[in-house]
Design an enzyme around this catalytic site. Structure first.
Site, PDB file in Angstrom:
ATOM      1  N   HIS A 172      31.178  -7.952 104.108  1.00  8.56           N
ATOM      2  CA  HIS A 172      30.213  -8.528 103.165  1.00  8.56           C
ATOM      3  C   HIS A 172      29.304  -9.531 103.832  1.00  8.56           C
ATOM      4  O   HIS A 172      28.113  -9.590 103.548  1.00  8.56           O
ATOM      5  CB  HIS A 172      30.933  -9.206 102.000  1.00  8.56           C
ATOM      6  N   GLU A 218      25.745  20.599 112.472  1.00  8.61           N
ATOM      7  CA  GLU A 218      26.471  19.575 113.238  1.00  8.61           C
ATOM      8  C   GLU A 218      27.604  20.182 114.053  1.00  8.61           C
ATOM      9  O   GLU A 218      28.356  19.479 114.712  1.00  8.61           O
ATOM     10  CB  GLU A 218      26.981  18.467 112.315  1.00  8.61           C
ATOM     11  N   ASP A 246      28.093  14.350 114.812  1.00 11.31           N
ATOM     12  CA  ASP A 246      29.102  15.379 115.072  1.00 11.31           C
ATOM     13  C   ASP A 246      28.613  16.399 116.101  1.00 11.31           C
ATOM     14  O   ASP A 246      29.391  16.871 116.927  1.00 11.31           O
ATOM     15  CB  ASP A 246      29.492  16.085 113.770  1.00 11.31           C
ATOM     16  N   CYS A 264      19.735  13.568 110.249  1.00  5.34           N
ATOM     17  CA  CYS A 264      20.333  12.422 109.545  1.00  5.34           C
ATOM     18  C   CYS A 264      21.433  11.738 110.344  1.00  5.34           C
ATOM     19  O   CYS A 264      22.128  10.878 109.825  1.00  5.34           O
ATOM     20  CB  CYS A 264      20.857  12.850 108.181  1.00  5.34           C
TER      21      CYS A 264
HETATM   22  C1  PEP Z   1      26.515  13.480 111.510  1.00  6.83           C
HETATM   23  O1  PEP Z   1      27.555  14.041 111.880  1.00  6.83           O
HETATM   24  O2  PEP Z   1      25.547  13.268 112.254  1.00  6.83           O
HETATM   25  C2  PEP Z   1      26.398  12.990 110.129  1.00  6.83           C
HETATM   26  C3  PEP Z   1      25.277  12.503 109.666  1.00  6.83           C
HETATM   27  O3  PEP Z   1      27.515  13.041 109.349  1.00  6.83           O
HETATM   28  P1  PEP Z   1      28.705  11.964 109.395  1.00  6.83           P
HETATM   29  O4  PEP Z   1      28.283  10.861 110.295  1.00  6.83           O
HETATM   30  O5  PEP Z   1      28.923  11.547 107.979  1.00  6.83           O
HETATM   31  O6  PEP Z   1      29.839  12.810 109.942  1.00  6.83           O
HETATM   32 MG    MG Z   2      28.992  14.752 110.410  1.00  5.78          MG
END
Ligand code: PEP
Ligand code: MG
Length: 609
Positions: free
Chosen positions: A228, A470, A494, A541
């Site tokens: 926090h 991924e 990943d 992402c």
């Molecule tokens: C990723 O693997 O890049 C991803 C965005 O998913 P997470 O980090 O939630 O595994």
């Molecule tokens: Mg992932």
């Protein structure tokens, strides 16, 4: 000294050490039923008083202009409301009452026992967000113990001080209980220098109630980037360094302290020249922050007109506001795991629907990509037994579980579909590794839609159904996947670990988990190209989206949508609005010539300097 920088900026102030008093178990056992009844009554009174305290805090937060608290009123109220929910949680009550009635413990021992176990469980969770929730439990425990008389009325040296009350309050209390030293020690400390709080950790309540007009930063022994204190510091733009360890013990009250919340560096009583240099850096950073803030409503467009969309990765509906404040154009990744992790059992379709509907409403017409459950690997669910596996990251996780436990998947799909009437939702499936998995997932998606149609429940008939890329196998067949998926979202976190066979959570091999390895870059480039050839949108992402070194390179590959933690958006936007596609393609060409990741990083650093 070095810790983890969790909120960027340089702050210069005088150290103020804050300590928290701890209650100890008495070990006294209750002698008869009368004593048990009395302790049960005392516990219930303590809960009522604690809830009343928190309600008062919420009112102060909402009523004060400007908010005296360190968090924006909405976010503070959310944290405090969550504390009320925890305090009145029936499971917590029954566990504590059992300790009193069956274990014959007095109320404070029972609270210490039960909350202590909970704190341990949360602290050991791999997920940093959940692990940071241990602080919330400690916080409510502290409140209960105070009302049970197991702690002095001012349990932390911040309580009752003028740093946490509006206007003039009583004098600050030092760890020893005396007033804050105002006379400088060996160093001459300007009286108007703000405080830098030095502590083991700060409780959510302490952080919420701090008057940040007099506090310039935090330096904490414990904590990670999702504690926090870290969240609050970021929300209010207060530089903070956490995870400093015991080296902070060397800092004394009124020492001059400088901290760099980006690099995690701390200086204690720096010399005049160094102080001057740090002041210069502070001014430059503040100017840069102003520049970035001025870009908030400017669209991310390269100088030659390529429009890039910058979206936020979020995990809770409450994060939406913060995302907009940083200029996000929607949500590129809503991780639903947290919705599941915060419960004691699988959330029902209705519970999920309400959460996704709130998210859709909060998105104000911007697109929101909701990812279906990605559990397993580093993300266990306390109520879903997962047999121990030799290689959990290569095991039963994400879509693999969804396809096995069809009910869980269907329930989630129906909840998202129902919420799609309230906003521009998209569905994203994690960890797909083959066409068969994609098809099986789509079949269940059709089943979910059919069920709603039969019941005459409305939903967005055109809701896109996409997949995370991924797993290397999915990346390599991106041309085939693109024919049947509505969109791609590249998960570089990943993708790196699977391409490099290097566990992203293992310090010993994490250096191998490098997104700038040519193998990873080739895969990303291929996926973007295949999406474009097949006319489907592609987003990225993973953490790489927030890395300023990668912005030009990915733009050169043709990526037009980046999704990242919201505070990184202005920095990435700044790079885009100052670049051209020509330059981006040139960077891509050059990078693809290198065979060594460190050469690539060096080159990208040089052009970014
Ligand atoms: C990723 O693997 O890049 C991803 C965005 O998913 P997470 O980090 O939630 O595994
Ligand atoms: Mg992932």
């Amino acid at each position: 000294m070095k810790g983890i920088g969790v909120s960027p900026g340089i702050s210069i102030g005088r150290a103020l050490r804050v300590v928290r008093q701890k209650a100890a178990t008495t070990g006294i056992l209750l002698s008869d039923d009368e004593a048990v009844r009395e302790e049960v009554g005392r516990y219930k009174d303590a809960v009522n008083h604690s809830v009343k305290d928190i309600r008062t805090l919420i009112t102060i937060q909402e009523g004060s202009t400007p908010p005296i608290g360190s968090v924006l009123p909405g976010a503070a109220a959310d944290i405090l409301e969550a504390h009320i929910e925890m305090l009145t949680d029936p499971q917590l009550e029954s566990d504590i009452l059992e300790q009193i009635r069956v274990g014959k413990k007095n109320a404070s021992d029972a609270v210490l026992e039960v909350t202590g176990r909970l704190v341990e469980t949360f602290r050991n969770m791999e997920d940093p967000y959940l692990s940071a929730r241990a602080a919330d439990i400690e916080d409510i425990a502290q409140r209960l113990l105070k009302h049970l008389g197991a702690l002095p009325p001012q349990a932390s040296s911040l309580e009752g001080s003028s740093l946490v009350t509006p206007g003039e309050g009583p004098a600050l209390v030092t760890p020893g209980g005396g007033p804050v030293p105002t006379t400088p020690g060996e160093h001459s400390v300007p009286a108007d220098l703000p405080f830098i709080i030095v502590a083991d950790d700060l409780s959510p309540s302490d952080t919420i109630m701090m008057d940040l007009r007099r506090i310039a930063g935090f330096a904490l022994q414990a904590g990670g980037s999702t504690s926090h204190a870290a969240i609050v510091a970021r929300l209010r733009g207060i530089p903070a360094v956490v995870g400093c360890g015991t080296s902070l013990d060397k800092v004394a009250d009124n020492d001059i302290l400088v901290l760099d919340g980006a690099t995690g560096q701390l200086w204690v009583n720096p010399g005049d020249n160094q102080l001057m240099e740090l002041r210069r850096k502070k001014t430059a950073l503040a100017e840069n922050a102003l520049l970035l803030a001025s870009l908030k409503d400017v669209p991310a467009r390269t100088v030659d007109g390529r429009r890039i969309r910058l979206l936020a990765n979020i995990s809770r509906v409450g994060d939406m506001k913060d995302a907009f404040q940083h200029g996000a154009e929607g949500v590129g990744l809503f991780r639903t795991e947290f919705l599941f992790m915060e419960k004691n059992s699988f959330p029902t379709e209705e519970e999920q629907f309400l959460a996704y509907r709130d998210l859709a409403r909060a998105s104000q017409g911007t697109p929101v990509t909701i990812r279906t459950l990605d559990i397993g690997g580093d993300k266990p669910l306390p109520y879903f037994p997962m047999p121990k596996e030799q290689n959990p990251f290569l095991g039963h996780r994400a879509i693999r579980i969804s396809l096995d436990k069809k009910d869980i998947f269907l329930t989630q799909l129906k909840a998202i579909l129902r919420a799609s009437s309230f906003g521009r939702l998209k569905i994203l499936v994690p960890m797909v590794s083959s066409m068969q998995e994609l098809r099986a997932a789509k079949e269940l998606f059709t089943t979910a839609k059919d069920e709603l149609l039969q019941k005459d429940i409305s939903f967005d008939r055109d809701i896109p159904f996409g997949i995370m890329i991924e797993v290397p196998s999915a990346a390599v067949i991106a041309d085939l996947m693109a024919r049947e998926a509505d969109f791609f979202s590249i998960g570089t976190n990943d993708l790196c670990q699977y391409t490099m066979a290097a566990d992203r959570m293992n310090d010993k091999v994490s250096h191998l988990c490098d997104p700038y390895h040519p193998a990873v870059l080739r895969l990303i480039h291929f996926v973007i190209q295949q999406a474009q050839l097949n006319n489907i949108p592609v987003s990225l992402c993973g953490e790489m989206a927030a890395d300023p070194l990668a912005t030009l390179l990915l733009t050169g590959m043709g990526l037009e949508e980046f999704s990242m933690n919201a505070p990184s958006i202005p920095t990435i936007k700044h790079i885009i609005v100052n670049s051209s596609m020509d330059k981006a393609r040139q960077v891509l060409r050059q990078v693809m010539e290198f065979d060594d990741p460190s050469e690539i990083t060096q080159y990208l650093q040089d052009i970014n300097a």
